[in-house]
Scaffold this motif. Structure first.
Motif, PDB file in Angstrom:
ATOM      1  N   CYS A  69      48.633  19.440 -43.997  1.00 52.34           N
ATOM      2  CA  CYS A  69      48.641  20.886 -43.751  1.00 52.34           C
ATOM      3  C   CYS A  69      49.911  21.505 -44.326  1.00 52.34           C
ATOM      4  O   CYS A  69      50.981  20.905 -44.281  1.00 52.34           O
ATOM      5  N   ASN A  70      49.764  22.695 -44.879  1.00 47.28           N
ATOM      6  CA  ASN A  70      50.937  23.395 -45.398  1.00 47.28           C
ATOM      7  C   ASN A  70      50.715  24.903 -45.322  1.00 47.28           C
ATOM      8  O   ASN A  70      49.658  25.367 -44.883  1.00 47.28           O
ATOM      9  N   ALA A  71      51.711  25.644 -45.764  1.00 43.50           N
ATOM     10  CA  ALA A  71      51.685  27.105 -45.603  1.00 43.50           C
ATOM     11  C   ALA A  71      50.550  27.759 -46.377  1.00 43.50           C
ATOM     12  O   ALA A  71      50.144  28.878 -46.070  1.00 43.50           O
ATOM     13  N   GLY A  72      50.019  27.061 -47.379  1.00 44.82           N
ATOM     14  CA  GLY A  72      48.926  27.634 -48.160  1.00 44.82           C
ATOM     15  C   GLY A  72      47.605  27.681 -47.426  1.00 44.82           C
ATOM     16  O   GLY A  72      46.669  28.363 -47.869  1.00 44.82           O
ATOM     17  N   ASP A  73      47.506  26.957 -46.327  1.00 42.48           N
ATOM     18  CA  ASP A  73      46.257  26.940 -45.548  1.00 42.48           C
ATOM     19  C   ASP A  73      46.252  28.140 -44.597  1.00 42.48           C
ATOM     20  O   ASP A  73      46.505  28.019 -43.398  1.00 42.48           O
ATOM     21  N   GLU A  74      45.986  29.292 -45.139  1.00 44.08           N
ATOM     22  CA  GLU A  74      46.146  30.533 -44.385  1.00 44.08           C
ATOM     23  C   GLU A  74      45.051  30.719 -43.336  1.00 44.08           C
ATOM     24  O   GLU A  74      43.932  30.222 -43.485  1.00 44.08           O
ATOM     25  N   VAL A  75      45.389  31.468 -42.302  1.00 44.31           N
ATOM     26  CA  VAL A  75      44.422  31.820 -41.260  1.00 44.31           C
ATOM     27  C   VAL A  75      43.308  32.662 -41.875  1.00 44.31           C
ATOM     28  O   VAL A  75      43.549  33.525 -42.720  1.00 44.31           O
ATOM     29  N   GLU A  76      42.079  32.388 -41.453  1.00 48.37           N
ATOM     30  CA  GLU A  76      40.952  33.201 -41.910  1.00 48.37           C
ATOM     31  C   GLU A  76      40.992  34.552 -41.198  1.00 48.37           C
ATOM     32  O   GLU A  76      40.780  34.642 -39.994  1.00 48.37           O
TER      33      GLU A  76
END
Length: 586
Positions: free
Chosen positions: A511-518
């Motif tokens: 997981c990283n910051a690019g996995d943004e909330v939908e």
């Protein structure tokens, strides 16, 4: 042994257990230095900085590599065992995963094995000299057996569990016993005896449960092969949370004799025992070493089914011009709780790799009434209304942990069932299994689905070549959750109800910051809302992303071979681009 007296409070008993743990850690030589007081959230890299190069090299080797070196005399068992004792001792200080170490017994056993090798010029068995870690509630003769209940501390196992006897016959060494949660019914590991076991990739996240001590220990490479148990996800959750391999076998393949738990004798939902490993080959080695000893001769309820070896018996998958082929059903979402963005990213990227290979066919595998599956299994888990669980905790006056409250008190399906009610639910379980089998048969074919009942005829097996071999799906609705938040079991307990073998594997992604909330997502229900609101990419930073492969009942070997093919085709594990890279993320 832990000395307990009748007038001790639950806090005193817990302190006695923790003192015993500290004593076993202090017996490891040379003494492991204490880690720095100001620890980072991610402690995975610390062992390489605090331990010697030789210890790091040994403990970061795979099961198969260590066994080869032990069998050829390139390493002694004493060298390997000592290395894992050192790293396990450090792991206990970093993530609180150890119930007790067994340095004296382990080194005595290692010395015995080394003498055998020197005398005979060959290993004692297929697991010769290999250290294996063990979940605490698996009986080990002369050792405490508390299963996470304070009131059970001080109970001493009169004999080894059958699985330990078989592994011992195969030549292994037992050196560490690992933590489990209160009740053994959490997807995390927290008890009033040892406290909370945390995730080495992010210590604000859970290691999973109930085999979370195993998961955390293997995750930080204080073990390469360990024993867990699973009745609702208890092997797969810790394996997924630490980026490991973990197999929930079909029931009655491996022995359960000698385990401590409440509700022993309940047969409507059967627990299983299985491996967690740092390599896929380790899973196969574990299973084969046990089943080759015909455990059904000692535990008659086990199925007399030898281990099928694709190397000697040919591929277990279908073939096309001598090439293995595979049909994979893709279940992205159980239609109840939507997985977090990192899980869906991993699913998408693996799917893209698989679809580019001509020997693999992928088809959408729609969920079938997974909410009904949870109703049935969560009703059958505690057919006595959880009275044995609550009595075991009340005996010491220990308080319920948050996830004990959740599964015992907030679970609306927990009630004391009459015998006819148990029979009715068991019939519903069997009807659901039959409906799901029809559903599986129908996916990707023109066979009738589960609603058609008796419409499926026996001659429909002519369509068997079109049927899905395995299902690829999430292990949970997210990566390792924050502590006390692992409340949704549906992605693992589903397969316990069906008694399908399920194999967790790491994708190599995190997981990283690019996995943004939908943004703008409208939750389907309260469980979905809880899971959606739990997600923030900053919370899950560095958490491994794992997935799950599911097979039909008693096709455990085929399931492993399918993952071997998937790994080869997709190039697993994936690698994240370096920081600052302009390449797109996987």
């Amino acid at each position: 042994m832990i000395n307990i007296t009748s007038n001790m409070s639950w806090q005193d008993i817990a302190n006695a257990a923790q003192t015993h743990l500290a004593d076993t850690l202090s017996c490891v030589e040379p003494r492991i230095p204490d880690p720095p007081a100001d620890l980072p959230l991610n402690v995975i890299s610390l062992p390489a900085k605090l331990l010697s190069t030789d210890i790091v090299r040994i403990t970061e080797s795979s099961t198969e590599d260590l066994l080869h070196k032990l069998a050829t005399g390139r390493l002694t068992s004493k060298q390997v065992v000592n290395a894992f004792l050192q790293r396990a001792s450090l792991a206990s200080k970093l993530v609180n995963c150890i119930a007790e170490l067994l340095p004296q017994k382990a080194l005595e056993r290692a010395t015995e094995l080394d003498k055998y090798y020197a005398r005979h010029g060959k290993p004692m068995g297929p697991l010769h000299g290999l250290p294996i870690s063990v979940k605490e509630h698996i009986a080990m003769k002369g050792q405490d057996l508390n299963a996470g209940f304070v009131s059970w501390v001080g109970n001493v196992a009169p004999d080894d569990g059958l699985i330990l006897k078989l592994l011992w016959n195969a030549g292994c060494v037992f050196y560490a016993r690992t933590t489990e949660p209160q009740t053994l019914m959490h997807l995390e590991t927290s008890s009033n005896i040892y406290g909370v076991t945390v995730n080495p990739y992010n210590t604000k996240l859970t290691s999973g449960g109930s085999s979370g001590g195993e998961g955390a220990l293997l995750g930080i490479r204080g073990s390469c092969l360990g024993i867990g148990t699973d009745i609702g996800g208890s092997i797969r959750s810790p394996a997924a949370n630490q980026g490991l391999f973990g197999l929930r076998p079909s029931s009655y393949r491996l022995p359960l004799e000698g385990f401590a738990a409440t509700m022993l004798g309940a047969e409507h939902i059967v627990p299983v025992v299985g491996p967690l490993s740092t390599s896929l080959e380790g899973v196969k080695i574990f299973m084969k070493a046990l089943i080759d000893q015909k455990p059904w001769l000692y535990e008659p309820m086990l199925v007399p089914m030898p281990w099928k070896n694709s190397v000697t018996e040919g591929t277990l998958l279908r073939t096309n011009s001598n090439t293995r082929t595979l049909r994979i059903g893709i279940l992205r979402d159980d239609a109840i709780v939507k997985p977090h963005p990192p899980i869906l990213r991993a699913m998408d990227n693996l799917l893209a790799k698989l679809q580019s290979n001509p020997n693999i066919t992928t088809v959408d595998f729609p969920p079938y009434a997974h909410d009904e599956a949870w109703r049935i299994i969560s009703s059958l888990y505690f057919a006595d209304g959880a009275s044995e669980e609550q009595e075991a905790m009340a005996a010491s006056s220990e308080p319920l942990r948050p996830l004990s409250e959740f599964i015992l008190k907030e679970n609306k399906n927990v009630k004391t069932l009459s015998v006819p009610e148990v029979w009715k639910l068991t019939c519903e379980r069997d009807a659901y299994r039959a409906a799901y089998a029809r559903h599986w048969n129908s996916v990707g074919t023109d066979l009738s689905g589960p609603e058609s009942g008796e419409a499926v005829q026996v001659n429909s097996l002519e369509k068997e070549s079109e049927m899905v071999d395995v299902i690829l799906c999430p292990v949970g609705p997210g990566c390792a959750p924050p502590l006390d938040c692992a409340r949704y079991w549906g992605y693992t307990s589903q397969w316990n109800l069906l008694d399908y073998p399920a194999l967790v594997f790491p994708t190599g992604l995190a997981c990283n910051a690019g996995d943004e909330v939908e943004k703008g997502y409208v939750p389907r229900n309260e469980d979905d809302r809880y899971n959606y609101e739990l997600y923030d990419p900053k919370t899950y930073v560095d958490a491994p992303i794992s997935l799950q492969l599911v097979g039909r009942r008693y096709e455990d070997e085929k399931l492993i071979e399918a993952l071997e093919l998937i790994t080869e085709v997709a190039g697993l594990p994936f690698k994240e681009p370096a920081a600052g890279s302009t390449k797109p993320r996987l």
